[in-house]
Write a protein that holds these residues in place. Structure first.
Motif, PDB file in Angstrom:
ATOM      1  N   GLU A   1       1.685   6.204  17.194  1.00  0.00           N
ATOM      2  CA  GLU A   1       2.003   6.584  15.466  1.00  0.00           C
ATOM      3  C   GLU A   1       3.316   6.804  15.198  1.00  0.00           C
ATOM      4  O   GLU A   1       3.848   6.635  14.223  1.00  0.00           O
ATOM      5  CB  GLU A   1       1.138   8.029  14.787  1.00  0.00           C
ATOM      6  CG  GLU A   1       1.330   7.521  13.720  1.00  0.00           C
ATOM      7  CD  GLU A   1       0.767   8.840  13.329  1.00  0.00           C
ATOM      8  OE1 GLU A   1       0.550   9.441  11.997  1.00  0.00           O
ATOM      9  OE2 GLU A   1      -0.106   9.980  14.217  1.00  0.00           O
ATOM     10  N   GLN A   2       4.103   7.444  15.851  1.00  0.00           N
ATOM     11  CA  GLN A   2       5.802   7.747  15.794  1.00  0.00           C
ATOM     12  C   GLN A   2       6.161   6.730  15.871  1.00  0.00           C
ATOM     13  O   GLN A   2       7.401   6.535  15.273  1.00  0.00           O
ATOM     14  CB  GLN A   2       6.564   8.934  17.149  1.00  0.00           C
ATOM     15  CG  GLN A   2       5.619  10.528  16.251  1.00  0.00           C
ATOM     16  CD  GLN A   2       6.081  11.591  17.255  1.00  0.00           C
ATOM     17  OE1 GLN A   2       7.322  11.026  17.759  1.00  0.00           O
ATOM     18  NE2 GLN A   2       5.697  12.354  17.250  1.00  0.00           N
ATOM     19  N   ALA A   3       5.945   5.336  17.315  1.00  0.00           N
ATOM     20  CA  ALA A   3       6.532   4.523  17.614  1.00  0.00           C
ATOM     21  C   ALA A   3       7.275   3.704  15.569  1.00  0.00           C
ATOM     22  O   ALA A   3       7.250   2.840  15.196  1.00  0.00           O
ATOM     23  CB  ALA A   3       6.311   3.610  18.479  1.00  0.00           C
ATOM     24  N   ARG A   4       5.596   3.783  15.355  1.00  0.00           N
ATOM     25  CA  ARG A   4       5.347   3.031  14.370  1.00  0.00           C
ATOM     26  C   ARG A   4       6.272   3.713  13.019  1.00  0.00           C
ATOM     27  O   ARG A   4       6.539   2.748  11.768  1.00  0.00           O
ATOM     28  CB  ARG A   4       3.670   2.764  14.111  1.00  0.00           C
ATOM     29  CG  ARG A   4       3.032   2.025  14.629  1.00  0.00           C
ATOM     30  CD  ARG A   4       1.369   1.881  14.056  1.00  0.00           C
ATOM     31  NE  ARG A   4       0.657   3.045  13.870  1.00  0.00           N
ATOM     32  CZ  ARG A   4       0.253   3.729  14.567  1.00  0.00           C
ATOM     33  NH1 ARG A   4      -0.636   3.440  16.147  1.00  0.00           N
ATOM     34  NH2 ARG A   4      -0.389   4.366  13.875  1.00  0.00           N
ATOM     35  N   SER A   5       6.100   4.563  12.571  1.00  0.00           N
ATOM     36  CA  SER A   5       6.675   5.220  11.921  1.00  0.00           C
ATOM     37  C   SER A   5       8.440   5.245  11.322  1.00  0.00           C
ATOM     38  O   SER A   5       8.934   5.063  10.445  1.00  0.00           O
ATOM     39  CB  SER A   5       6.578   7.058  11.523  1.00  0.00           C
ATOM     40  OG  SER A   5       5.180   7.578  11.262  1.00  0.00           O
ATOM     41  N   TRP A   6       8.970   4.870  12.870  1.00  0.00           N
ATOM     42  CA  TRP A   6       9.890   4.901  12.606  1.00  0.00           C
ATOM     43  C   TRP A   6      10.432   3.361  12.774  1.00  0.00           C
ATOM     44  O   TRP A   6      11.616   2.978  12.021  1.00  0.00           O
ATOM     45  CB  TRP A   6      10.930   5.125  14.411  1.00  0.00           C
ATOM     46  CG  TRP A   6      10.964   6.898  13.960  1.00  0.00           C
ATOM     47  CD1 TRP A   6      10.120   7.732  14.950  1.00  0.00           C
ATOM     48  CD2 TRP A   6      12.034   6.952  13.721  1.00  0.00           C
ATOM     49  NE1 TRP A   6      11.378   8.868  14.735  1.00  0.00           N
ATOM     50  CE2 TRP A   6      11.742   8.448  13.542  1.00  0.00           C
ATOM     51  CE3 TRP A   6      12.949   7.236  13.109  1.00  0.00           C
ATOM     52  CZ2 TRP A   6      12.849   9.372  13.508  1.00  0.00           C
ATOM     53  CZ3 TRP A   6      14.033   7.800  11.936  1.00  0.00           C
ATOM     54  CH2 TRP A   6      13.789   8.896  12.604  1.00  0.00           C
ATOM     55  N   THR A   7       9.669   2.665  12.990  1.00  0.00           N
ATOM     56  CA  THR A   7       9.447   0.941  13.019  1.00  0.00           C
ATOM     57  C   THR A   7       9.268   0.655  10.927  1.00  0.00           C
ATOM     58  O   THR A   7      10.027  -0.173  11.060  1.00  0.00           O
ATOM     59  CB  THR A   7       8.700  -0.049  12.921  1.00  0.00           C
ATOM     60  OG1 THR A   7       8.667   1.020  14.384  1.00  0.00           O
ATOM     61  CG2 THR A   7       8.328  -1.247  13.167  1.00  0.00           C
ATOM     62  N   ILE A   8       8.898   1.493  11.051  1.00  0.00           N
ATOM     63  CA  ILE A   8       8.672   1.092   9.055  1.00  0.00           C
ATOM     64  C   ILE A   8       9.781   1.966   8.455  1.00  0.00           C
ATOM     65  O   ILE A   8      10.873   1.318   7.297  1.00  0.00           O
ATOM     66  CB  ILE A   8       7.728   2.071   8.905  1.00  0.00           C
ATOM     67  CG1 ILE A   8       5.697   1.377   9.571  1.00  0.00           C
ATOM     68  CG2 ILE A   8       7.471   1.636   7.227  1.00  0.00           C
ATOM     69  CD1 ILE A   8       5.082   2.320   8.349  1.00  0.00           C
ATOM     70  N   THR A   9      10.683   2.860   8.665  1.00  0.00           N
ATOM     71  CA  THR A   9      11.825   3.410   8.385  1.00  0.00           C
ATOM     72  C   THR A   9      13.344   2.643   9.103  1.00  0.00           C
ATOM     73  O   THR A   9      14.311   2.602   7.989  1.00  0.00           O
ATOM     74  CB  THR A   9      12.586   5.164   9.356  1.00  0.00           C
ATOM     75  OG1 THR A   9      11.021   5.682   9.503  1.00  0.00           O
ATOM     76  CG2 THR A   9      13.570   5.521   9.384  1.00  0.00           C
ATOM     77  N   ALA A  10      13.619   1.943  10.289  1.00  0.00           N
ATOM     78  CA  ALA A  10      13.863   1.282  10.427  1.00  0.00           C
ATOM     79  C   ALA A  10      13.729  -0.095   9.692  1.00  0.00           C
ATOM     80  O   ALA A  10      15.090  -0.158   8.690  1.00  0.00           O
ATOM     81  CB  ALA A  10      13.976   0.707  11.259  1.00  0.00           C
ATOM     82  N   LEU A  11      12.776  -0.183   8.688  1.00  0.00           N
ATOM     83  CA  LEU A  11      13.066  -1.748   7.706  1.00  0.00           C
ATOM     84  C   LEU A  11      13.388  -1.025   6.543  1.00  0.00           C
ATOM     85  O   LEU A  11      14.110  -1.284   5.360  1.00  0.00           O
ATOM     86  CB  LEU A  11      11.057  -1.665   7.482  1.00  0.00           C
ATOM     87  CG  LEU A  11      10.687  -2.987   8.923  1.00  0.00           C
ATOM     88  CD1 LEU A  11       8.683  -2.866   8.649  1.00  0.00           C
ATOM     89  CD2 LEU A  11      11.544  -4.170   9.073  1.00  0.00           C
ATOM     90  N   VAL A  12      12.825  -0.008   6.216  1.00  0.00           N
ATOM     91  CA  VAL A  12      13.557   0.518   5.301  1.00  0.00           C
ATOM     92  C   VAL A  12      15.108   1.210   5.026  1.00  0.00           C
ATOM     93  O   VAL A  12      15.534   0.401   3.839  1.00  0.00           O
ATOM     94  CB  VAL A  12      12.609   2.348   5.148  1.00  0.00           C
ATOM     95  CG1 VAL A  12      13.528   2.854   3.223  1.00  0.00           C
ATOM     96  CG2 VAL A  12      11.450   1.922   4.276  1.00  0.00           C
ATOM     97  N   ALA A  13      15.238   1.341   5.853  1.00  0.00           N
ATOM     98  CA  ALA A  13      16.874   1.703   6.018  1.00  0.00           C
ATOM     99  C   ALA A  13      17.772   0.320   5.943  1.00  0.00           C
ATOM    100  O   ALA A  13      18.722  -0.271   5.155  1.00  0.00           O
ATOM    101  CB  ALA A  13      17.840   2.121   7.808  1.00  0.00           C
ATOM    102  N   LEU A  14      16.826  -1.016   6.521  1.00  0.00           N
ATOM    103  CA  LEU A  14      17.366  -2.008   6.247  1.00  0.00           C
ATOM    104  C   LEU A  14      17.906  -2.346   5.201  1.00  0.00           C
ATOM    105  O   LEU A  14      18.300  -3.307   4.369  1.00  0.00           O
ATOM    106  CB  LEU A  14      16.726  -3.007   7.368  1.00  0.00           C
ATOM    107  CG  LEU A  14      17.562  -4.445   7.166  1.00  0.00           C
ATOM    108  CD1 LEU A  14      18.913  -5.035   7.849  1.00  0.00           C
ATOM    109  CD2 LEU A  14      16.317  -5.480   8.077  1.00  0.00           C
ATOM    110  N   VAL A  15      16.467  -2.436   4.644  1.00  0.00           N
ATOM    111  CA  VAL A  15      16.298  -2.293   3.315  1.00  0.00           C
ATOM    112  C   VAL A  15      17.884  -2.013   2.004  1.00  0.00           C
ATOM    113  O   VAL A  15      18.529  -2.735   0.963  1.00  0.00           O
ATOM    114  CB  VAL A  15      15.318  -2.846   1.508  1.00  0.00           C
ATOM    115  CG1 VAL A  15      15.633  -2.960   0.953  1.00  0.00           C
ATOM    116  CG2 VAL A  15      14.141  -3.377   3.092  1.00  0.00           C
ATOM    117  N   VAL A  16      17.985  -0.274   2.045  1.00  0.00           N
ATOM    118  CA  VAL A  16      18.604   0.319   1.723  1.00  0.00           C
ATOM    119  C   VAL A  16      20.378  -0.871   2.261  1.00  0.00           C
ATOM    120  O   VAL A  16      21.036  -0.521   1.135  1.00  0.00           O
ATOM    121  CB  VAL A  16      18.726   1.926   1.891  1.00  0.00           C
ATOM    122  CG1 VAL A  16      19.883   2.422   0.958  1.00  0.00           C
ATOM    123  CG2 VAL A  16      17.221   2.020   1.448  1.00  0.00           C
ATOM    124  N   THR A  17      20.487  -0.677   4.022  1.00  0.00           N
ATOM    125  CA  THR A  17      22.110  -1.395   3.964  1.00  0.00           C
ATOM    126  C   THR A  17      22.344  -2.602   2.969  1.00  0.00           C
ATOM    127  O   THR A  17      23.104  -2.288   2.405  1.00  0.00           O
ATOM    128  CB  THR A  17      21.838  -1.572   5.352  1.00  0.00           C
ATOM    129  OG1 THR A  17      21.068   0.240   5.684  1.00  0.00           O
ATOM    130  CG2 THR A  17      23.304  -1.640   5.762  1.00  0.00           C
TER     131      THR A  17
END
Length: 694
Positions: free
Chosen positions: A170-186
């Motif tokens: 679950e934690q790995a999935r959470s940080w994968t989603i976080t990376a996608l959001v960070a990509l959109v924001v960047t």
């Protein structure tokens, strides 16, 4: 010259001119490289300190945890690399959030709606820190997978192995989603230039913090509802406080405009964030840590160290408000602000390192403990079947919606008091309606209804009806937008926009116009009933606490958006005639009645696996409980019709009265000129009719 003072921006262009763009020419626009260097000179020592601190602490505690659980050691690279990558990711996240906060709300944009030079500088800083957030999040995924699997990270980097572990952890999935959001924001920080889209990016950056909240210690074990809700406040408060301070110091270092305004606004934000962090930290620690283990366990000692760091930060914040902010506001001198702020940022980042180490250290007594079905699935035990007394008196305070109800009620009363002190009147009925909505929200989420709602479909449906129908109706009748517009001080023609202008911008934004469109509002309000319960989505949402929070938010927002143009007193982006309001209301209630009948006639149990895992002894027939929920939905759907019809009739009658009074005042002012002209026209027509006959 210090590296902070070496980063200078050209002066902002006039407010009515278009925003300059950086094209590489020395004559146009701010250069993005210089503020990045100044921010890096400030942040790199703190990030390095936080990373070393987190890695040193976790290298000591990780071995004991692995040995206690009998898990293989993933290797030194994973033990040290995981906390370092998390420090990088979280530091980038807080600076990104704070920079977007600064660009959106702490410094004003140009009159055209384009960001000023200072806002543009903060936006570019958010882009670079978002890149660090993205890289740290991506690095965390294989490190977390290797840590859980107990294998060296080099073996995990094989695509197939990494994909399987990310799907399972679950934690790995959470940080994968976080990376996608960070990509959109960047990416967004590179292409956005207007104030409205900056606000959207700020909201997206806050949403990027959520996946981390729903995994880890707070999302598992007993009382995970309180732990997760408190962590929401803690994480948001830390991001806004630390990131906002970094953005303010960078702004002071480059001698930007509106420094006094930004310092005053951030001072209020910092105070609220510190209170939220202190309160949520205490709640989270009490949930996870027995007081007897506060000194004797590694987790307890880290909690004490973090409390000490928060107290030091409180002193810095107090000194910052008395010296730094006052010096800026009264004398325009940012020296004290820079000196205190730089040290405060270092202490804040060291606190981030402690938080990362705390997240890597299991609470005492949690190793090898398997909670019961109720604690594991809903976070707490139930004391028996839901009698009327238990539904009314067996309370468990909801830190998100219960606290939200209290805050909304307090803010509304503060607005009413401000109007009365100014000599203005505010209808008592609106105040009663708003406070009734807040009370209904508190009861639906924190009383026995909220306590039993996750465990029984019938109680959940009763709470759903309160949140989606009763609460929104009462809230829209309270006219909060009108009250806020009358209570908040306008900025004036030359003043920087403030909360009143932000509220007006939201009411007239394309988002509000789309959401209040009759078809869209009807689809959100009624279509979500069918989409949630008959698509299998509810079965998935039952497993996660964050999904319960999201469902409650959807019920409230969809109900408010629907009833606002129907019976709302506040001006709607899409005003509707009275007959259209009646038509939309009766169409919605017809679809809602069909939904309740469909639930009563259904032969399949919604969320059957989850409810069978709970195995409540007083719910022996899940289908009968579901049909009871359908009956509640069908029966309670008629109650809002009465409220709405009465409100529409009263509003219609009052509108006619106001029209008649306006007509009478106009007649008194012009000597009833309209009636005289009408009589003259009739007389002329009568004379024309008699003329030919004569």
């Amino acid at each position: 010259m210090s590296p902070l003072r070496g980063a200078a921006y050209p002066r902002p262009v006039p407010s009515d001119a278009p925003a300059p763009l950086s094209t590489g020419d020395d004559t146009v626009g701010p250069r993005p490289s210089r503020p990045v260097l100044s921010i890096a000179a400030l942040l790199l020592p703190g990030v390095a300190l936080a990373a070393v601190l987190a890695a040193a602490i976790t290298s000591v505690t990780a071995g004991d945890v692995l040995a206690a659980l009998g898990l293989p050691d993933p290797g030194a690279l994973t033990r040290l690399g995981l906390p370092v990558a998390r420090v990088v990711a979280e530091s980038g996240a807080v600076v990104c959030v704070g920079s977007l906060l600064f660009a959106a709300f702490l410094v004003p944009p140009q009159k055209s709606g384009t960001l000023s030079a200072d806002g543009y500088a903060a936006l570019r800083t958010a882009g670079w820190s978002g890149l660090a957030w993205l890289l740290g999040s991506v690095a965390l995924v294989p490190f977390i997978a290797a840590d859980v699997a107990g294998r060296p990270v080099g073996e995990i980097l094989r695509p197939r192995v990494l994909f399987d572990l990310v799907d399972a952890v679950e934690q790995a999935r959470s940080w994968t989603i976080t990376a996608l959001v960070a990509l959109v924001v960047t990416v967004g920080c590179r292409v956005v230039l207007t104030w409205g889209w900056t606000v959207v990016l700020f909201g997206a950056s806050l949403a990027g913090l959520l996946p981390v909240v729903v995994s880890g210690h707070s999302a598992s074990g007993g009382a995970h509802d309180l732990a997760t809700n408190s962590l929401l406040y803690h994480l948001f408060g830390a991001a806004l406080w630390i990131g906002g301070l970094v953005a303010l110091i960078a702004h002071a270092a480059r001698r930007g405009d509106h420094l006094a305004l930004a310092a005053r606004r951030f001072s209020l934000v910092a105070l609220v964030c510190w209170l939220a962090m202190a309160f949520s930290g205490v709640v989270n620690a009490l949930v996870r840590l027995p007081l007897s283990e506060l000194v004797t366990s590694d987790y307890g000692r880290l909690v004490l160290a973090k409390i000490g760091a928060l107290l030091v930060l409180f002193w810095f914040g107090y000194a910052q408000r008395r010296r730094g902010v006052r010096a800026v506001v009264e004398k325009g001198n940012p020296g004290a602000l820079l000196r205190l702020g730089a040290v405060e940022v270092l202490v804040m980042l060291a606190t981030v390192g402690l938080s990362v180490a705390l997240g890597r250290t299991p609470p005492p007594g949690s190793l090898g403990v398997i909670p019961g079905p109720l604690e594991r699935l809903i976070g707490y035990d139930l004391h028996g079947p839901p009698t009327l007394a238990r539904l009314l008196l067996d309370w468990r305070f909801d830190l998100v919606y219960g606290a939200g109800a209290l805050v909304l009620g307090g803010l509304y009363l503060a607005g009413v008091v401000r109007l009365r002190r100014r000599g203005d009147r505010w209808p008592v009925g609106r105040t009663i309606a708003w406070l009734g909505g807040c009370l209904s929200l508190l009861v639906a989420t924190s009383s026995g209804i909220g306590r039993y709602s996750p465990a029984m479909f019938s109680v959940h449906m009763g709470g759903h009806m309160i949140l989606s129908m009763l609460v929104p109706i009462l809230l829209v009748l309270g006219a909060p937008v009108t009250l806020a517009l009358r209570a908040l001080k306008p900025a004036g023609r030359e003043g920087p926009p403030g909360p009143r202008e932000w509220l007006l911008a939201f009411v007239h934004s394309p988002v509000s116009r789309v959401l209040t469109h009759p078809l869209v509002a009807l689809a959100l309000f009624v279509g979500s009933f069918y989409g949630l319960y008959f698509s299998g989505l509810f079965d998935v949402a039952l497993q996660e606490h964050w999904a319960h929070l999201a469902m409650n938010a959807h019920f409230l927002i969809a109900g408010y958006v629907f009833f606002w143009p129907v019976i709302g007193i506040d001006p709607s982006p899409r005003p509707l005639p009275p007959l259209a309001r009646f038509g939309i209301m009766f169409a919605a209630m017809s679809f809602h009645a069909f939904f309740g009948i469909a639930l009563m006639m259904s032969r399949s149990v919604i969320g059957e696996i989850f409810y069978r895992d709970l195995n409540l002894p007083w719910v022996t027939d899940l289908l009968a409980d579901q049909r009871l929920g359908g009956g509640l939905s069908w029966a309670t759907g008629e109650i809002p019709v009465v409220f709405v019809v009465v409100a529409l009739v009263v509003q219609w009658a009052r509108a006619d009265e106001r029209t008649a009074r306006r007509t009478d005042r106009r007649a008194d002012a012009d000597g009833d000129a309209d009636l005289t002209a009408y009589n003259a026209m009739l007389a002329k027509l009568a004379g024309n009719d008699r003329g030919p006959r004569a």
